[in-house]
Design a protein around this motif. Structure first.
Motif, PDB file in Angstrom:
ATOM      1  N   LEU A 290      35.254  32.016  50.652  1.00  0.00           N
ATOM      2  CA  LEU A 290      35.898  33.311  50.386  1.00  0.00           C
ATOM      3  C   LEU A 290      35.095  34.132  49.389  1.00  0.00           C
ATOM      4  O   LEU A 290      34.977  35.357  49.530  1.00  0.00           O
ATOM      5  CB  LEU A 290      37.327  33.092  49.888  1.00  0.00           C
ATOM      6  N   ARG A 291      34.520  33.474  48.374  1.00  0.00           N
ATOM      7  CA  ARG A 291      33.691  34.203  47.399  1.00  0.00           C
ATOM      8  C   ARG A 291      32.438  34.756  48.064  1.00  0.00           C
ATOM      9  O   ARG A 291      32.049  35.911  47.821  1.00  0.00           O
ATOM     10  CB  ARG A 291      33.308  33.290  46.231  1.00  0.00           C
ATOM     11  N   LEU A 292      31.795  33.953  48.899  1.00  0.00           N
ATOM     12  CA  LEU A 292      30.584  34.412  49.571  1.00  0.00           C
ATOM     13  C   LEU A 292      30.887  35.581  50.501  1.00  0.00           C
ATOM     14  O   LEU A 292      30.135  36.564  50.545  1.00  0.00           O
ATOM     15  CB  LEU A 292      29.954  33.265  50.361  1.00  0.00           C
ATOM     16  N   ALA A 293      31.980  35.497  51.252  1.00  0.00           N
ATOM     17  CA  ALA A 293      32.332  36.588  52.157  1.00  0.00           C
ATOM     18  C   ALA A 293      32.601  37.865  51.376  1.00  0.00           C
ATOM     19  O   ALA A 293      32.153  38.956  51.768  1.00  0.00           O
ATOM     20  CB  ALA A 293      33.545  36.197  52.999  1.00  0.00           C
ATOM     21  N   ALA A 294      33.322  37.747  50.268  1.00  0.00           N
ATOM     22  CA  ALA A 294      33.620  38.934  49.453  1.00  0.00           C
ATOM     23  C   ALA A 294      32.341  39.525  48.867  1.00  0.00           C
ATOM     24  O   ALA A 294      32.172  40.757  48.812  1.00  0.00           O
ATOM     25  CB  ALA A 294      34.607  38.568  48.346  1.00  0.00           C
ATOM     26  N   ARG A 295      31.410  38.664  48.403  1.00  0.00           N
ATOM     27  CA  ARG A 295      30.151  39.174  47.856  1.00  0.00           C
ATOM     28  C   ARG A 295      29.337  39.893  48.933  1.00  0.00           C
ATOM     29  O   ARG A 295      28.770  40.955  48.699  1.00  0.00           O
ATOM     30  CB  ARG A 295      29.329  38.026  47.262  1.00  0.00           C
ATOM     31  N   LEU A 296      29.310  39.299  50.142  1.00  0.00           N
ATOM     32  CA  LEU A 296      28.558  39.931  51.237  1.00  0.00           C
ATOM     33  C   LEU A 296      29.224  41.212  51.719  1.00  0.00           C
ATOM     34  O   LEU A 296      28.547  42.096  52.243  1.00  0.00           O
ATOM     35  CB  LEU A 296      28.403  38.943  52.390  1.00  0.00           C
ATOM     36  N   ALA A 340      23.180  32.301  51.935  1.00  0.00           N
ATOM     37  CA  ALA A 340      23.836  33.446  51.309  1.00  0.00           C
ATOM     38  C   ALA A 340      24.015  33.228  49.808  1.00  0.00           C
ATOM     39  O   ALA A 340      23.867  34.165  49.005  1.00  0.00           O
ATOM     40  CB  ALA A 340      25.187  33.690  51.972  1.00  0.00           C
ATOM     41  N   ALA A 341      24.323  31.994  49.421  1.00  0.00           N
ATOM     42  CA  ALA A 341      24.495  31.701  47.998  1.00  0.00           C
ATOM     43  C   ALA A 341      23.199  31.930  47.224  1.00  0.00           C
ATOM     44  O   ALA A 341      23.223  32.258  46.033  1.00  0.00           O
ATOM     45  CB  ALA A 341      24.976  30.259  47.820  1.00  0.00           C
ATOM     46  N   GLU A 342      22.072  31.780  47.914  1.00  0.00           N
ATOM     47  CA  GLU A 342      20.766  31.994  47.288  1.00  0.00           C
ATOM     48  C   GLU A 342      20.233  33.401  47.501  1.00  0.00           C
ATOM     49  O   GLU A 342      19.111  33.717  47.071  1.00  0.00           O
ATOM     50  CB  GLU A 342      19.766  30.977  47.850  1.00  0.00           C
TER      51      GLU A 342
END
Length: 496
Positions: A290-296, A340-342
């Motif tokens: 969820l954090r990655l999707a929100a950041r993207l 994506a995290a990187e």
């Protein structure tokens, strides 16, 4: 617009996918093929095809309400029973989709069937109406609208669906301009009628069938319209047959399917020793996603060679949906999350040819939009999306959003077929407990609708497509025994 493989004959092509519950039996009276409509079997063209597979084309009416009107071609294939002296009949492979084909199924998945079935049944595949090399359709869509994350109506990061409604209008207008007369005649009921034409052309009094995913709805509709033309029917990974919402129910099911499947992915993605591990604990995988999707959503990453050319939140969500179809696909999602995290992206995956995407999208759109009337009021979708986003954040409201059907210019030509318990008791359902595309909850509704006609095998497994794919040995053995001998369990069973 891509060139059609075949043209509609005997008529000019005109340029231009509700709670109606009546069964469409009046039209079916004219479906039986005439004795002259045989099949001229020839060697199939293409690579990777079993040399025993033969191909043919069958003429069927474009409009079953006008059976003497324009005709279209249906491409079919077969591998004959391996023991002619023991031959029982034919086993039709009904593809998923809408937009899928089983034309090469006799050479492919058909060869996974037990020897007893291949000995006694001709394996029959086909390309449904509209799908090349059958007489094909094409909406001439803009390339951007062929992106999977665009075809699925993912809302904007703030939940707005204005862009989705604009896309729906643009795509529906293109189908009206470029889809020709045939796009009005793409429906599940007409595919079922085509199947009965094929049955008659094969010279068979009854047919057995193995339908998968959307093919389970096709199989159920066929068994409803032509109950006494059925022999042994297997429905694998089952669609909810809701006669009022039909395809809208299938889209909405993704929110439940993702919730059923995510814990299984999280356990895999946190296993020690997994080279694609994304977190140390299963409980950490969901919040990370969820954090990655929100950041993207806020900061997309350029991704050359992909449509669209960026990794945004909705591309990540769509990758999740695609990857949950089989545990073997989990690494694709995990690697995308790690990249994506990187702040990077993996190599761009190879996309199918645009002509194929155009054709498949047109067929899927036509069936989805012609089977049942979709609401035209954007406010209704806005309300549903808001509820879905709050309850199911992983899917961000997409399953209740407005597809191009919200702007489809053609009303349904007939009422959806209502699946009932009227007919012979010769249906076996097989269903994984965790299936992102056709969740168990929807399969149970089909089981309820079929009543005494069906027995259901529920498999403690994860993934879409159960029999001989993502199920287990118990489920496979139960289905194989039914196809080979006709013996079903006396009641519903659970395969652990």
């Amino acid at each position: 617009m891509t060139q059609r493989k075949h043209t509609i004959r005997n008529a000019a092509v005109v340029g231009v996918s509700t709670a109606l519950l009546a069964v469409t039996s009046p039209v079916t009276a004219s479906v039986a093929a005439s004795p002259s409509e045989g099949l001229d079997w020839t060697t199939c063209q293409g690579s990777g095809i079993d040399p025993r597979q033969q191909c043919a084309t069958l003429d069927v009416p474009m409009d079953y309400a006008d059976p003497d009107g324009p005709r279209i071609e249906m491409a079919v294939s077969r591998i004959p029973a391996e023991k002619p002296d023991a031959r029982r009949g034919v086993l039709l492979l009904i593809p998923g989709g809408p937009g899928g084909s089983s034309l090469n199924g006799p050479s492919g998945k058909g060869q996974k069937l037990p020897q007893e079935v291949r000995d006694t049944h001709d394996l029959i595949g086909f390309a449904p109406r509209g799908l090349a090399p059958s007489t094909s359709v094409d909406c001439g869509l803009e390339y951007r609208d062929l992106a999977t994350s665009k075809l699925r109506p993912w809302p904007a990061p703030d939940g707005s669906i204005d862009a989705n409604l604009d896309t729906a209008r643009r795509m529906a207008d293109a189908c009206a301009r470029n889809g020709g007369e045939l796009i009005k005649h793409l429906s599940t009921a007409d595919e079922a009628r085509d199947i009965d034409r094929l049955r008659a052309a094969l010279g068979e009094r009854r047919i057995s069938a193995w339908g998968v995913s959307y093919g389970t709805y096709v199989g159920a509709v066929y068994a409803q319209l032509f109950p006494h033309r059925t022999d042994r029917i297997v429905l694998d990974s089952n669609d909810d047959p809701d006669p009022g919402r039909v395809n809208r129910t299938w889209l909405a099911a993704h929110e439940r399917g993702v919730e059923d499947t995510f814990p299984h992915f999280a356990a895999w993605a946190s296993e020690p020793g997994n080279p694609d591990r994304v977190a140390e604990r299963a409980a950490d995988v969901r919040p990370l996603f969820l954090r990655l999707a929100a950041r993207l959503d806020r900061e997309p990453i350029p991704w050359p060679g992909v449509n669209p050319e960026e990794l945004n939140g909705n591309v990540l969500r769509q990758t999740m949906l695609d990857s949950f179809a089989a545990p073997s696909r989990y690494p694709t999602l995990a690697r995308l999350m790690r990249a994506a995290a990187e702040g990077t992206v993996p190599p761009a995956p190879q996309a199918p040819p645009e002509a194929v995407l155009q054709n498949v999208t047109a067929v899927g759109s036509g069936v989805l939009c012609n089977d049942v009337a979709w609401p035209k009021d954007g406010a209704a979708y806005e309300k549903d999306v808001a509820v879905s986003r709050a309850k199911y954040p992983l899917t961000a409201g997409m399953p209740r959003n407005a597809m191009l059907c919200a702007a489809w210019p053609y009303p349904p030509r007939e009422a959806p077929v209502r699946i009932t318990d009227r007919g012979p008791s010769n249906v076996l359902l097989v269903q994984n407990e965790r299936d992102v595309n056709t969740p168990l909850a929807g399969a149970l509704r089909l089981r309820e609708a079929l009543g005494r006609r069906a027995v259901m095998v529920t498999v403690d497994s994860t993934g879409h497509d159960a029999y001989l794919a993502n199920g287990n040995a118990c489920g496979d053995a139960t289905v194989s025994r039914f196809l080979a001998t006709g013996r079903r369990p006396a009641s519903d069973v659970h395969c652990r």
